[in-house]
Design an enzyme around this catalytic site. Structure first.
Site, PDB file in Angstrom:
ATOM      1  CD  GLU A  21      33.737  35.067  40.253  1.00  0.00           C
ATOM      2  OE1 GLU A  21      33.567  36.294  40.345  1.00  0.00           O
ATOM      3  OE2 GLU A  21      34.837  34.529  40.037  1.00  0.00           O
ATOM      4  CE1 TYR A  53      33.287  32.818  27.188  1.00  0.00           C
ATOM      5  CE2 TYR A  53      35.570  33.539  27.109  1.00  0.00           C
ATOM      6  CZ  TYR A  53      34.439  33.064  26.476  1.00  0.00           C
ATOM      7  OH  TYR A  53      34.458  32.842  25.126  1.00  0.00           O
ATOM      8  NE  ARG A 112      44.880  41.659  30.454  1.00  0.00           N
ATOM      9  CZ  ARG A 112      46.039  41.860  31.037  1.00  0.00           C
ATOM     10  NH1 ARG A 112      46.768  42.913  30.700  1.00  0.00           N
ATOM     11  NH2 ARG A 112      46.491  41.048  31.977  1.00  0.00           N
ATOM     12  CB  ALA A 128      38.657  45.145  30.687  1.00  0.00           C
ATOM     13  CG  HIS A 154      46.108  44.121  37.050  1.00  0.00           C
ATOM     14  ND1 HIS A 154      47.100  44.005  36.103  1.00  0.00           N
ATOM     15  CD2 HIS A 154      45.333  43.018  36.898  1.00  0.00           C
ATOM     16  CE1 HIS A 154      46.916  42.889  35.401  1.00  0.00           C
ATOM     17  NE2 HIS A 154      45.842  42.276  35.857  1.00  0.00           N
ATOM     18  CD  GLN A 217      40.604  27.499  49.445  1.00  0.00           C
ATOM     19  OE1 GLN A 217      40.416  27.214  50.628  1.00  0.00           O
ATOM     20  NE2 GLN A 217      39.788  28.269  48.775  1.00  0.00           N
TER      21      GLN A 217
HETATM   22  P1  FAD Z   1      42.270  45.419  32.358  1.00  0.00           P
HETATM   23  O1  FAD Z   1      41.228  46.330  32.869  1.00  0.00           O
HETATM   24  O2  FAD Z   1      42.566  45.461  30.910  1.00  0.00           O
HETATM   25  O3  FAD Z   1      43.595  45.720  33.196  1.00  0.00           O
HETATM   26  C1  FAD Z   1      44.776  44.945  33.029  1.00  0.00           C
HETATM   27  C2  FAD Z   1      46.010  45.833  33.260  1.00  0.00           C
HETATM   28  O4  FAD Z   1      46.088  46.830  32.243  1.00  0.00           O
HETATM   29  C3  FAD Z   1      45.979  46.597  34.579  1.00  0.00           C
HETATM   30  O5  FAD Z   1      47.298  46.664  35.048  1.00  0.00           O
HETATM   31  C4  FAD Z   1      45.475  48.003  34.204  1.00  0.00           C
HETATM   32  O6  FAD Z   1      45.993  49.005  35.054  1.00  0.00           O
HETATM   33  C5  FAD Z   1      45.991  48.154  32.769  1.00  0.00           C
HETATM   34  N1  FAD Z   1      45.048  48.870  31.892  1.00  0.00           N
HETATM   35  C6  FAD Z   1      43.692  48.777  31.860  1.00  0.00           C
HETATM   36  N2  FAD Z   1      43.174  49.506  30.868  1.00  0.00           N
HETATM   37  C7  FAD Z   1      44.219  50.105  30.239  1.00  0.00           C
HETATM   38  C8  FAD Z   1      44.329  50.972  29.118  1.00  0.00           C
HETATM   39  N3  FAD Z   1      43.245  51.350  28.430  1.00  0.00           N
HETATM   40  N4  FAD Z   1      45.565  51.377  28.743  1.00  0.00           N
HETATM   41  C9  FAD Z   1      46.682  50.969  29.419  1.00  0.00           C
HETATM   42  N5  FAD Z   1      46.637  50.139  30.488  1.00  0.00           N
HETATM   43  C10 FAD Z   1      45.424  49.696  30.893  1.00  0.00           C
HETATM   44  N6  FAD Z   1      39.760  36.014  34.370  1.00  0.00           N
HETATM   45  C11 FAD Z   1      39.240  35.136  33.498  1.00  0.00           C
HETATM   46  O7  FAD Z   1      39.966  34.603  32.652  1.00  0.00           O
HETATM   47  N7  FAD Z   1      37.896  34.826  33.512  1.00  0.00           N
HETATM   48  C12 FAD Z   1      37.044  35.364  34.413  1.00  0.00           C
HETATM   49  O8  FAD Z   1      35.850  35.057  34.404  1.00  0.00           O
HETATM   50  C13 FAD Z   1      37.559  36.297  35.363  1.00  0.00           C
HETATM   51  N8  FAD Z   1      36.754  36.899  36.268  1.00  0.00           N
HETATM   52  C14 FAD Z   1      37.256  37.842  37.115  1.00  0.00           C
HETATM   53  C15 FAD Z   1      36.401  38.487  38.018  1.00  0.00           C
HETATM   54  C16 FAD Z   1      36.888  39.447  38.907  1.00  0.00           C
HETATM   55  C17 FAD Z   1      35.945  40.130  39.857  1.00  0.00           C
HETATM   56  C18 FAD Z   1      38.276  39.761  38.897  1.00  0.00           C
HETATM   57  C19 FAD Z   1      38.819  40.765  39.864  1.00  0.00           C
HETATM   58  C20 FAD Z   1      39.138  39.129  38.009  1.00  0.00           C
HETATM   59  C21 FAD Z   1      38.641  38.173  37.103  1.00  0.00           C
HETATM   60  N9  FAD Z   1      39.476  37.529  36.182  1.00  0.00           N
HETATM   61  C22 FAD Z   1      38.946  36.612  35.295  1.00  0.00           C
HETATM   62  C23 FAD Z   1      40.914  37.813  36.148  1.00  0.00           C
HETATM   63  C24 FAD Z   1      41.252  38.967  35.157  1.00  0.00           C
HETATM   64  O9  FAD Z   1      41.006  38.540  33.840  1.00  0.00           O
HETATM   65  C25 FAD Z   1      42.719  39.329  35.355  1.00  0.00           C
HETATM   66  O10 FAD Z   1      42.912  39.921  36.598  1.00  0.00           O
HETATM   67  C26 FAD Z   1      43.379  40.137  34.245  1.00  0.00           C
HETATM   68  O11 FAD Z   1      44.782  40.101  34.432  1.00  0.00           O
HETATM   69  C27 FAD Z   1      42.955  41.595  34.178  1.00  0.00           C
HETATM   70  O12 FAD Z   1      41.668  41.722  33.756  1.00  0.00           O
HETATM   71  P2  FAD Z   1      40.960  43.178  33.703  1.00  0.00           P
HETATM   72  O13 FAD Z   1      39.669  42.989  33.068  1.00  0.00           O
HETATM   73  O14 FAD Z   1      41.020  43.843  35.026  1.00  0.00           O
HETATM   74  O15 FAD Z   1      41.982  43.909  32.691  1.00  0.00           O
END
Ligand code: FAD
Length: 292
Positions: A21, A53, A112, A128, A154, A217
């Site tokens: 990454e 992103y 997200r 997300a 999370h 870090q």
């Molecule tokens: P979600 O899946 O939406 O989850 C967030 C929270 O909401 C969790 O607590 C989950 O349990 C809860 N949740 C999920 N879906 C629902 C639903 N439908 N209803 C109710 N609750 C729900 N950040 C960046 O800004 N840019 C990046 O490029 C980036 N890359 C990443 C790559 C990886 C591999 C990882 C692990 C993280 C990355 N992040 C990035 C960080 C990420 O954006 C954060 O961790 C963010 O807080 C959660 O993103 P998510 O997509 O998991 O969110």
């Protein structure tokens, strides 16, 4: 190539996927540094390189798309473009997905994004899974979707169980591959994976590995990640915290041992958070290449 197909092929061959990454440089003037890094990283023959992103305070613009397109076209390496939705309108998201498709990017990681205090939230996407639905609506199977997952839960979820239940929304929305948040204790990963499988989540899961090679870090990454720190990790830190070269070597060695153990346990993949440092990623690859 579509990433789910890549995992299928590697599994059939009894191999773990090896991916990296990178993130767009903070300043546009630094763009060449990322291409120099990718040029160096070519030696590791990664299965794919993903491009973040707007992460870590970086500006979300076209850089992710541009860098991912170059990785694919100029360097011949498969790529995944990340996309977040919490700070975007539906129209912003549509425009970006269209750009990815025009750049012939075939894989997107639907995220997200973090909710940063003081930063505007557009509220058109809450999670997300809603972004994954939008990608599906616009591109059907032209863009394959990956998602994030959290071996230790999370930080907003009340428990790992609740987080896994929420993860099912992502899978239901078309996410076909998961990549984990960084962790330092493989036991946590194995426990999480078996919970996923017991809960019927069968998509491939790559383990996200972050090498800790600098004392800066420790505060930024280690403390903020909330990842649990096994004894062997805290011992390493205690020993090398004030020894720059010692920490560099020990951090790489720790990541190598983590990856070897994961691959030997049949992990679907290991995904190295390179922090745009190709030398560290290459050293890790040298330590595991015999298993890849
Ligand atoms: P979600 O899946 O939406 O989850 C967030 C929270 O909401 C969790 O607590 C989950 O349990 C809860 N949740 C999920 N879906 C629902 C639903 N439908 N209803 C109710 N609750 C729900 N950040 C960046 O800004 N840019 C990046 O490029 C980036 N890359 C990443 C790559 C990886 C591999 C990882 C692990 C993280 C990355 N992040 C990035 C960080 C990420 O954006 C954060 O961790 C963010 O807080 C959660 O993103 P998510 O997509 O998991 O969110």
């Amino acid at each position: 190539m579509k990433i789910p197909e890549l995992y299928r092929q590697r599994k059939e061959a009894g191999r773990s996927v090896f991916s990296l990454e990178v993130f767009p440089p903070k300043r546009k003037s630094g763009i060449n540094s990322i291409y120099e890094a990718v040029e160096k990283l070519k030696v590791t023959e990664p299965d794919f390189i993903s491009v973040t992103y707007g992460a870590g305070g970086n500006i979300a613009d076209n850089s992710t798309c541009d860098i991912a397109a170059a990785i694919k076209k100029q360097y011949g390496i498969e790529t995944v473009a990340h996309l977040t939705c919490i700070n975007s309108t539906r129209e912003d998201v549509k425009v970006m997905i269209r750009r990815f498709a025009e750049a012939e990017i075939e894989n997107v990681m639907a995220l997200r994004g973090d909710i940063v205090p003081g930063e505007e939230i557009k509220r058109e996407f809450a999670h997300a899974n809603e972004l994954a639905i939008e990608v599906q609506r616009q591109c059907h199977d032209d863009l394959e979707i990956l998602g994030a997952c959290y071996p230790e839960g999370h930080y907003e979820a009340k428990s790992v169980e609740e987080d896994i239940q929420n993860l099912k929304y992502k899978i239901g929305a078309g996410v076909k591959v998961l990549i984990t948040q960084l962790f330092f204790d493989n036991v946590k990963f194995y426990g999480f994976l078996s919970r996923l499988r017991d809960d019927g989540i069968s998509v491939p899961v790559s383990a996200g590995i972050m090498p800790i090679v600098k004392s800066s870090q420790l505060e930024k990454t280690v403390q903020l990640s909330g990842a649990s720190l096994p004894h062997s990790f805290t011992e390493m830190i205690a020993r090398y915290e004030h020894d720059k070269e010692g920490l560099y070597a020990a951090g790489i060695d720790y990541a190598v041992r983590q990856c070897r153990d994961l691959i030997e346990h049949g992990a679907d993949g290991v995904h190295i958070y390179t922090m745009n440092d190709p030398d560290v990623a290459i050293k890790i690859w040298e330590g595991i290449r015999d298993l890849l």
